[in-house]
Design a protein around this motif. Structure first.
Motif, PDB file in Angstrom:
ATOM      1  N   THR A 143     128.541  57.163  52.993  1.00  0.00           N
ATOM      2  CA  THR A 143     129.325  57.692  51.880  1.00  0.00           C
ATOM      3  C   THR A 143     128.677  57.231  50.570  1.00  0.00           C
ATOM      4  OG1 THR A 143     131.557  57.960  50.973  1.00  0.00           O
ATOM      5  CG2 THR A 143     130.997  55.759  51.827  1.00  0.00           C
ATOM      6  N   ARG A 144     129.237  57.613  49.431  1.00  0.00           N
ATOM      7  CA  ARG A 144     128.663  57.235  48.146  1.00  0.00           C
ATOM      8  C   ARG A 144     128.531  55.714  48.010  1.00  0.00           C
ATOM      9  NH1 ARG A 144     130.879  62.228  46.734  1.00  0.00           N
ATOM     10  NH2 ARG A 144     132.983  61.436  47.056  1.00  0.00           N
ATOM     11  N   PRO A 145     127.540  55.188  47.305  1.00  0.00           N
ATOM     12  CA  PRO A 145     126.523  55.918  46.523  1.00  0.00           C
ATOM     13  C   PRO A 145     125.354  56.405  47.392  1.00  0.00           C
ATOM     14  CG  PRO A 145     126.164  53.575  46.294  1.00  0.00           C
ATOM     15  CD  PRO A 145     127.391  53.733  47.157  1.00  0.00           C
ATOM     16  N   GLN A 146     124.566  57.312  46.807  1.00  0.00           N
ATOM     17  CA  GLN A 146     123.444  57.906  47.531  1.00  0.00           C
ATOM     18  C   GLN A 146     122.341  56.888  47.818  1.00  0.00           C
ATOM     19  OE1 GLN A 146     122.734  61.871  45.889  1.00  0.00           O
ATOM     20  NE2 GLN A 146     120.621  61.647  46.587  1.00  0.00           N
ATOM     21  N   VAL A 147     122.212  55.878  46.912  1.00  0.00           N
ATOM     22  CA  VAL A 147     121.257  54.786  47.158  1.00  0.00           C
ATOM     23  C   VAL A 147     122.018  53.467  47.061  1.00  0.00           C
ATOM     24  CG1 VAL A 147     119.095  53.690  46.441  1.00  0.00           C
ATOM     25  CG2 VAL A 147     119.432  56.148  46.032  1.00  0.00           C
ATOM     26  N   PHE A 148     121.895  52.634  48.075  1.00  0.00           N
ATOM     27  CA  PHE A 148     122.552  51.320  48.056  1.00  0.00           C
ATOM     28  C   PHE A 148     121.536  50.260  48.443  1.00  0.00           C
ATOM     29  CE2 PHE A 148     124.977  47.865  50.081  1.00  0.00           C
ATOM     30  CZ  PHE A 148     125.765  47.493  48.991  1.00  0.00           C
ATOM     31  N   GLU A 149     121.303  49.294  47.539  1.00  0.00           N
ATOM     32  CA  GLU A 149     120.315  48.218  47.756  1.00  0.00           C
ATOM     33  C   GLU A 149     118.975  48.814  48.187  1.00  0.00           C
ATOM     34  OE1 GLU A 149     120.859  44.546  47.646  1.00  0.00           O
ATOM     35  OE2 GLU A 149     122.472  45.291  46.354  1.00  0.00           O
ATOM     36  N   GLY A 150     118.621  49.933  47.575  1.00  0.00           N
ATOM     37  CA  GLY A 150     117.336  50.579  47.858  1.00  0.00           C
ATOM     38  C   GLY A 150     117.324  51.463  49.092  1.00  0.00           C
ATOM     39  N   LEU A 151     118.426  51.504  49.833  1.00  0.00           N
ATOM     40  CA  LEU A 151     118.475  52.334  51.045  1.00  0.00           C
ATOM     41  C   LEU A 151     119.116  53.688  50.740  1.00  0.00           C
ATOM     42  CD1 LEU A 151     119.583  49.748  53.787  1.00  0.00           C
ATOM     43  CD2 LEU A 151     117.263  50.453  53.139  1.00  0.00           C
ATOM     44  N   GLU A 152     118.393  54.763  51.122  1.00  0.00           N
ATOM     45  CA  GLU A 152     118.831  56.128  50.834  1.00  0.00           C
ATOM     46  C   GLU A 152     119.676  56.690  51.981  1.00  0.00           C
ATOM     47  OE1 GLU A 152     117.322  58.401  48.371  1.00  0.00           O
ATOM     48  OE2 GLU A 152     115.662  57.187  47.606  1.00  0.00           O
ATOM     49  N   VAL A 153     120.561  57.579  51.645  1.00  0.00           N
ATOM     50  CA  VAL A 153     121.270  58.383  52.652  1.00  0.00           C
ATOM     51  C   VAL A 153     120.270  59.398  53.213  1.00  0.00           C
ATOM     52  CG1 VAL A 153     123.090  60.111  52.954  1.00  0.00           C
ATOM     53  CG2 VAL A 153     123.498  58.100  51.521  1.00  0.00           C
ATOM     54  N   PRO A 154     120.237  59.606  54.541  1.00  0.00           N
ATOM     55  CA  PRO A 154     119.316  60.605  55.110  1.00  0.00           C
ATOM     56  C   PRO A 154     119.443  61.961  54.398  1.00  0.00           C
ATOM     57  CG  PRO A 154     120.354  59.353  56.863  1.00  0.00           C
ATOM     58  CD  PRO A 154     121.008  58.915  55.584  1.00  0.00           C
ATOM     59  N   GLU A 155     118.305  62.511  54.017  1.00  0.00           N
ATOM     60  CA  GLU A 155     118.187  63.739  53.223  1.00  0.00           C
ATOM     61  C   GLU A 155     119.056  64.888  53.763  1.00  0.00           C
ATOM     62  OE1 GLU A 155     115.023  63.856  51.006  1.00  0.00           O
ATOM     63  OE2 GLU A 155     116.171  65.444  49.991  1.00  0.00           O
ATOM     64  N   VAL A 156     119.012  65.079  55.078  1.00  0.00           N
ATOM     65  CA  VAL A 156     119.683  66.238  55.683  1.00  0.00           C
ATOM     66  C   VAL A 156     121.186  66.255  55.367  1.00  0.00           C
ATOM     67  CG1 VAL A 156     120.010  65.050  57.918  1.00  0.00           C
ATOM     68  CG2 VAL A 156     120.000  67.552  57.849  1.00  0.00           C
ATOM     69  N   LEU A 157     121.779  65.063  55.208  1.00  0.00           N
ATOM     70  CA  LEU A 157     123.219  64.992  54.946  1.00  0.00           C
ATOM     71  C   LEU A 157     123.568  65.462  53.536  1.00  0.00           C
ATOM     72  CD1 LEU A 157     124.091  61.582  56.691  1.00  0.00           C
ATOM     73  CD2 LEU A 157     124.273  63.902  57.624  1.00  0.00           C
ATOM     74  N   LEU A 158     122.552  65.545  52.667  1.00  0.00           N
ATOM     75  CA  LEU A 158     122.789  65.988  51.283  1.00  0.00           C
ATOM     76  C   LEU A 158     122.475  67.469  51.124  1.00  0.00           C
ATOM     77  CD1 LEU A 158     120.921  62.977  49.599  1.00  0.00           C
ATOM     78  CD2 LEU A 158     123.357  63.130  50.125  1.00  0.00           C
ATOM     79  N   SER A 159     121.956  68.087  52.199  1.00  0.00           N
ATOM     80  CA  SER A 159     121.427  69.456  52.101  1.00  0.00           C
ATOM     81  C   SER A 159     122.528  70.506  52.057  1.00  0.00           C
ATOM     82  CB  SER A 159     120.528  69.735  53.306  1.00  0.00           C
ATOM     83  OG  SER A 159     121.321  69.791  54.497  1.00  0.00           O
ATOM     84  N   GLY A 160     123.691  70.200  52.569  1.00  0.00           N
ATOM     85  CA  GLY A 160     124.757  71.195  52.655  1.00  0.00           C
ATOM     86  C   GLY A 160     124.530  72.207  53.771  1.00  0.00           C
ATOM     87  N   HIS A 161     123.487  72.014  54.575  1.00  0.00           N
ATOM     88  CA  HIS A 161     123.149  72.947  55.662  1.00  0.00           C
ATOM     89  C   HIS A 161     123.837  72.475  56.949  1.00  0.00           C
ATOM     90  CE1 HIS A 161     120.900  75.299  58.500  1.00  0.00           C
ATOM     91  NE2 HIS A 161     120.132  75.837  57.558  1.00  0.00           N
ATOM     92  N   HIS A 162     124.993  73.097  57.240  1.00  0.00           N
ATOM     93  CA  HIS A 162     125.856  72.557  58.300  1.00  0.00           C
ATOM     94  C   HIS A 162     125.217  72.563  59.684  1.00  0.00           C
ATOM     95  CE1 HIS A 162     129.103  71.777  55.604  1.00  0.00           C
ATOM     96  NE2 HIS A 162     128.991  73.012  55.103  1.00  0.00           N
ATOM     97  N   ALA A 163     124.473  73.599  59.986  1.00  0.00           N
ATOM     98  CA  ALA A 163     123.832  73.670  61.305  1.00  0.00           C
ATOM     99  C   ALA A 163     122.813  72.546  61.464  1.00  0.00           C
ATOM    100  CB  ALA A 163     123.167  75.030  61.504  1.00  0.00           C
ATOM    101  N   ASN A 164     122.020  72.313  60.404  1.00  0.00           N
ATOM    102  CA  ASN A 164     121.033  71.220  60.464  1.00  0.00           C
ATOM    103  C   ASN A 164     121.702  69.851  60.560  1.00  0.00           C
ATOM    104  OD1 ASN A 164     118.955  73.004  60.370  1.00  0.00           O
ATOM    105  ND2 ASN A 164     118.324  72.550  58.256  1.00  0.00           N
ATOM    106  N   ILE A 165     122.806  69.714  59.841  1.00  0.00           N
ATOM    107  CA  ILE A 165     123.536  68.435  59.875  1.00  0.00           C
ATOM    108  C   ILE A 165     124.048  68.170  61.286  1.00  0.00           C
ATOM    109  CG2 ILE A 165     125.627  67.244  59.071  1.00  0.00           C
ATOM    110  CD1 ILE A 165     125.140  68.630  56.313  1.00  0.00           C
ATOM    111  N   GLU A 166     124.608  69.205  61.886  1.00  0.00           N
ATOM    112  CA  GLU A 166     125.137  69.056  63.240  1.00  0.00           C
ATOM    113  C   GLU A 166     124.016  68.711  64.231  1.00  0.00           C
ATOM    114  OE1 GLU A 166     127.785  71.479  66.477  1.00  0.00           O
ATOM    115  OE2 GLU A 166     127.609  72.351  64.457  1.00  0.00           O
ATOM    116  N   LYS A 167     122.886  69.376  64.068  1.00  0.00           N
ATOM    117  CA  LYS A 167     121.735  69.126  64.937  1.00  0.00           C
ATOM    118  C   LYS A 167     121.258  67.674  64.783  1.00  0.00           C
ATOM    119  CE  LYS A 167     117.155  70.954  65.569  1.00  0.00           C
ATOM    120  NZ  LYS A 167     116.150  71.657  64.775  1.00  0.00           N
ATOM    121  N   TRP A 168     121.176  67.218  63.537  1.00  0.00           N
ATOM    122  CA  TRP A 168     120.739  65.834  63.255  1.00  0.00           C
ATOM    123  C   TRP A 168     121.705  64.824  63.887  1.00  0.00           C
ATOM    124  CZ3 TRP A 168     123.012  61.750  60.579  1.00  0.00           C
ATOM    125  CH2 TRP A 168     122.165  60.665  60.283  1.00  0.00           C
TER     126      TRP A 168
END
Ligand code: 4F9
Length: 225
Positions: free
Chosen positions: A181-206
């Motif tokens: 969940t937010r924030p997108q970067v925490f202590e230098g660690l990023e949220v996986p890109e696909v989760l920010l894409s809004g592409h539901h099929a790709n998110i489900e696959k991931w």
């Protein structure tokens, strides 16, 4: 669902009054009743335990207070009476769903303490014994709370519609994917890109792929059958 819990330590059950289980009780989806076994002792000092016949360490819970408590609560034996015991069948999701799936289910959970309970009250009153794992505790109170919590989650009206049980760990013999969940970067660690894409099929696959990888790494035994 109604759950009666018999214990010498009713004050241990405060956790069931909070959070999701507490709310479900207020809403009427759950009816959890705690009974103090000591109230049924016929001894003038309300004694509920005694030394074991044959000798040995520790104390044994006496049959009479437990017998009378069970028969006061459930005189017609309409509930499923369960003794929380390391000798019981180990709790798993199949048992949880079996108990949660019973229409208008009523469970009576007996919590032992000290070395255990006089065998005769188990022989006379108990339908099944359930363990929560291969370790010994000081009593059956924590196991009774574990059983109550995990069975209650599958009772209609306990979880909100947002708390899906279909994607959680063990639902298809796999462990759950990681959450962010937010924030997108925490202590230098990023949220996986696909989760920010809004592409539901790709998110489900991931998520499916993550589930499978995590299960293979941490619990390969779950994938065996
Ligand atoms: C009960 C341990 C169920 C594991 C009861 C001592 C117990 C237990 N599962 N240990 N009393």
């Amino acid at each position: 669902m109604r759950i009666d819990i018999l214990t010498l330590f009713p004050e241990m059950f405060a956790p069931l009054k909070t959070s999701i289980i507490g709310k479900a009780t207020e809403n009427g989806a759950l009816d959890i009743r705690i009974t103090d076994i000591r109230a049924y002792s016929k001894d003038k000092h309300h004694k509920c335990d005694d030394t074991p016949f044959g000798g040995g360490a520790g104390m044994v819970m006496m049959a009479q207070p437990i017998y009378d408590a069970i028969n006061a609560i459930d005189p017609e034996h309409k509930s499923i009476r369960i003794y929380m015991s390391p000798k019981g069948k180990t709790l798993d999701m199949a048992t949880v769903k079996e108990l949660a799936g019973i229409e208008n289910a009523w469970l009576t959970l007996l919590c032992g303490h000290y070395e255990g309970v006089d065998q005769r009250v188990l022989d006379l009153c108990i339908d099944r014994e359930i363990s929560i794992g291969d370790y010994v505790l000081t009593g059956g109170e924590l196991p009774a709370m574990v059983l109550t919590d995990c069975v209650a989650r599958y009772v209609d009206g306990v979880l909100g519609s947002n708390d899906s049980v279909s994607e959680e760990s063990f639902s298809d013999n796999t462990l759950e994917y990681p959450h962010y969940t937010r924030p997108q970067v925490f202590e230098g660690l990023e949220v996986p890109e696909v989760l920010l894409s809004g592409h539901h099929a790709n998110i489900e696959k991931w998520r499916k792929q993550q589930s499978l990888e995590i299960t293979k790494r941490l619990r390969p035994d779950l994938l065996e059958d």
